[in-house]
Design an enzyme around this catalytic site. Structure first.
Site, PDB file in Angstrom:
ATOM      1  N   SER A  52       0.795  -1.231   0.000  1.00  0.00           N
ATOM      2  CA  SER A  52       0.000   0.000   0.000  1.00  0.00           C
ATOM      3  C   SER A  52       0.828   1.282   0.000  1.00  0.00           C
ATOM      4  CB  SER A  52      -0.975   0.027   1.177  1.00  0.00           C
ATOM      5  OG  SER A  52      -0.282   0.243   2.390  1.00  0.00           O
ATOM      6  N   LYS A  95       0.718   4.489   6.679  1.00  0.00           N
ATOM      7  CA  LYS A  95       0.176   5.422   5.678  1.00  0.00           C
ATOM      8  C   LYS A  95       0.850   6.776   5.831  1.00  0.00           C
ATOM      9  CE  LYS A  95      -2.864   2.296   4.627  1.00  0.00           C
ATOM     10  NZ  LYS A  95      -2.536   1.388   3.588  1.00  0.00           N
TER      11      LYS A  95
END
Length: 191
Positions: A52, A95
């Site tokens: 990701s 993230k």
């Protein structure tokens, strides 16, 4: 007399050996305590699991996060953080912070807008398209609430992030990435 001298010498040697063992034991105990405190409050290792954050971080990268920012709650846009997803599996995600409290976030025509300006995202792969999702629909403007951050993965096509999860409470942040140490040929410092 020689027998007494030998006994005294043996006694002194045993006493000296016990003192050395005690000193080493105390040193080891202090080192373990310092290491545990550092791991709990200063630095921790995190292993990247998944893609990701491509191209910035890769699957199986080893990073270290600092935890001091968790005490001040002073997170900045662009920082890469790890946080508790708060699900049954107790997933920890990695993230990038896009928006902080009070920021307005919008996704329009495949681009992210921060406070009305298209966000310059040099860290993304060329041609990256940021799709809206259930939490942040296309052209909808969202204002990040107090004590929260808006996060996105750098691999926008393969990332469970604030577009799906909503904003992240700063209390759920476990640390901010400061260095990638493995693989060794890709060591890198982060801001």
């Amino acid at each position: 007399m020689e027998n007494n001298a030998t006994q005294n010498k043996d006694s002194e040697n045993k006493s000296s050996l016990l003192k050395q063992i005690r000193d080493y034991g105390i040193s080891i105990l202090i080192a373990i305590t310092v290491a545990l405190l550092c791991n709990a409050f200063v630095f921790a290792r995190a292993d990247v699991d998944g893609e990701s954050m491509l191209p910035t971080l890769h699957d199986k990268d080893v990073v270290f996060v600092e935890k001091i920012t968790n005490l001040t709650k002073h997170f900045k846009r662009g920082q890469i953080i790890i946080f508790d997803r708060k699900n049954a599996e107790k997933d920890i995600l990695v993230k990038r912070i896009i928006g902080i409290e009070g920021d307005q976030i919008q996704i329009k025509e495949g681009k992210v807008y921060l406070n009305g300006e298209a966000l310059k995202e040099d860290y993304l792969a060329d041609g990256t398209f940021t799709a809206p999702s259930q939490f942040l629909a296309n052209n909808k403007t969202y204002t990040v609430e107090k004590n929260h951050v808006f996060v996105l993965g750098d691999n926008r096509e393969n990332s469970v992030d604030s577009r799906i999860l909503g904003t992240i409470n700063v209390n759920d942040i476990k640390g901010h990435t400061v260095i990638r140490l493995y693989p060794f040929n890709s060591v890198r410092l982060f801001k």
